[in-house]
Design a protein around this motif. Structure first.
Motif, PDB file in Angstrom:
ATOM      1  N   GLN A  71      14.627  -7.439  44.336  1.00 51.47           N
ATOM      2  CA  GLN A  71      13.879  -6.814  43.225  1.00 51.47           C
ATOM      3  C   GLN A  71      14.640  -5.713  42.343  1.00 51.47           C
ATOM      4  O   GLN A  71      14.829  -5.963  41.044  1.00 51.47           O
ATOM      5  CB  GLN A  71      12.261  -6.243  43.610  1.00 51.47           C
ATOM      6  N   ASP A  75      16.414 -12.402  44.787  1.00 47.68           N
ATOM      7  CA  ASP A  75      15.322 -12.032  43.736  1.00 47.68           C
ATOM      8  C   ASP A  75      15.431 -10.893  43.190  1.00 47.68           C
ATOM      9  O   ASP A  75      15.295  -9.809  43.802  1.00 47.68           O
ATOM     10  CB  ASP A  75      13.851 -12.228  44.597  1.00 47.68           C
ATOM     11  N   ARG A 110       7.574  -1.042  46.765  1.00 48.70           N
ATOM     12  CA  ARG A 110       8.296  -1.884  47.938  1.00 48.70           C
ATOM     13  C   ARG A 110       8.532  -0.866  49.129  1.00 48.70           C
ATOM     14  O   ARG A 110       8.700   0.330  49.231  1.00 48.70           O
ATOM     15  CB  ARG A 110       9.632  -2.109  47.348  1.00 48.70           C
TER      16      ARG A 110
END
Ligand SMILES: C[S@@+](CC[C@H](N)C(=O)[O-])C[C@H]1O[C@@H](n2cnc3c(N)ncnc32)[C@H](O)[C@@H]1O
Ligand code: SF4
Length: 373
Positions: A121, A158, A133
């Motif tokens: 992320q 990602d 997170r």
């Protein structure tokens, strides 16, 4: 034997992230992974029999979530063994860097997982914290290193951009870290505010349009400079290490979905044409475990097929050959000819292939609006 793509959903996370609208539920101590794996097995057997998949061999598997890495390598081994994945060329597992016991990467690898997708992320703790997170940047760096040591030579990261309060430099710094790690693949997603999420209810302050445009422009240039080929709107691969499983979705291919809330798509011949049915399992893990056969079927009507097809294939930078339209929808090309010609005149689509131009890719929503039923 026909190749088959299988999606397996793991519906739990340690904590729900405020931006996420995936079918994921905070883990409770009463949740039972072994029972869930049994339900996956019943689901698979039933779908295998119902759709007569005996003529198919599993080609790609995507273990998605939620957080599949919560399950541990032993459960994953059982699941993969039962799917009979020995023929599979690509088996991807999503992992949250905050949930990977590093010792287990080699075990996941021996269970048959050969591609890892790490939810990095961002690589800045301040942003990770605003995103709710459970991990810090250092966790992703060490998970990546341990995954390499555990034998993973195909890793996706990602990374999200357009984060609350993010500057252009910060977004590019995240990409630079991902690039320096040298992953084979980067999924670079613009953060969107999805209905039914915490961020939607209480929107954080996102970067303004000009900042977003600069992030996108310089981010795309940076990825290209470092050999990451953009092959789909948000997907970038080095040395053609494309995600085969996702390429099948983006080519409007068929797949079987097992697990809570999992989607599937199956096409069969019907008279002169094709029947296309989308399937969806019960979303609540408890309900799914009680009855994994519970399935909603959504036939894709002929009027809906042009948009459904284009929504997928036009995400691909190279698009697909035109003939795939009739092969996958059962409709002749002339059903979209008039729309195509209008878009072609505006320089938004390719005259030969079923593909956008670079301009069309930038304005994909307007292109797709042409195919509304
Ligand atoms: C199912 S999650 C991946 C695995 C794991 N659950 C995790 O988050 O680490 C899939 C990816 O979708 C992206 N994503 C989720 N919600 C998003 C949103 N609202 N906007 C943009 N990207 C999003 C994130 O990058 C996330 O890693
Ligand atoms: S860990 Fe992944 S799936 Fe779970 S809530 Fe966060 S983004 Fe969604």
């Amino acid at each position: 034997m026909e190749p088959l793509a299988v999606y397996v959903h793991f519906p739990w996370c340690v904590r729900k992230c405020p931006y996420c609208d995936f079918n994921s539920h905070p883990l409770k101590h009463t949740d039972n992974f072994a029972a869930y794996c049994e339900a996956l097995w019943r689901d698979w057997q039933q779908q295998h029999n119902d759709a007569d998949l005996t003529q198919h061999t599993v080609d790609t598997v995507f273990l998605g979530g939620g957080t599949p890495s919560l399950f541990g390598a032993e459960h994953m081994h059982t699941v993969l063994d039962r799917l009979g994945i020995h023929s599979a060329t690509e088996v991807t597992m999503e992992a949250n860097p905050g949930t990977t016991e590093h010792a287990s990467f080699a075990d996941y690898r021996s269970a048959g997982v050969n591609r890892l997708s790490l939810g990095a992320q961002s690589f800045q703790d301040e942003h990770l914290s605003k995103l709710g997170r459970i991990h810090q940047a250092q966790d992703t760096l060490s998970a990546f290193e341990q995954a390499r040591k555990g034998g993973f030579d195909n890793i996706n990261l990602d990374v999200m951009w357009g984060l609350p309060g993010q500057s252009v430099d910060e977004a590019l710094a995240d990409l630079n870290t991902a690039i320096a790690l040298g992953s084979e693949h980067i999924s670079w997603y613009q953060l969107t505010l999805e209905p039914k999420t915490e961020f939607y209810r209480r929107p954080p302050l996102l970067p303004v349009e000009d900042t977003l445009a600069a992030m996108e422009k310089y981010g795309l240039e940076l990825l290209a400079e470092h050999g990451y080929e953009r092959y789909e709107v948000s997907a970038f691969a080095r040395q053609q290490r494309y995600c085969q499983h996702n390429l099948n979705y983006w080519s409007f291919g068929d797949y079987v979905g097992i697990g809570a809330g999992a989607h599937g798509k199956l096409t069969t011949s019907q008279g002169d044409g094709l029947s296309i049915v989308r399937t969806q399992k019960a979303s609540q893990p408890r309900l799914y475990q009680q009855d994994s056969a519970l399935t909603q079927n959504y036939p894709v009507k002929e009027a809906e097929r042009p948009l459904e097809f284009m929504m997928n294939v036009l995400r691909l930078v190279q698009g697909v050959p035109r003939q795939l339209y009739s092969e996958r929808t059962g409709l002749p090309w002339h059903t979209v000819q008039a729309s195509w010609q209008r878009l072609e005149k505006q320089g938004l689509v390719d005259p030969e292939r079923c593909a956008t131009t670079p301009l069309g890719l930038r304005y994909l929503d307007s292109v797709l609006a042409e195919f509304m039923p």
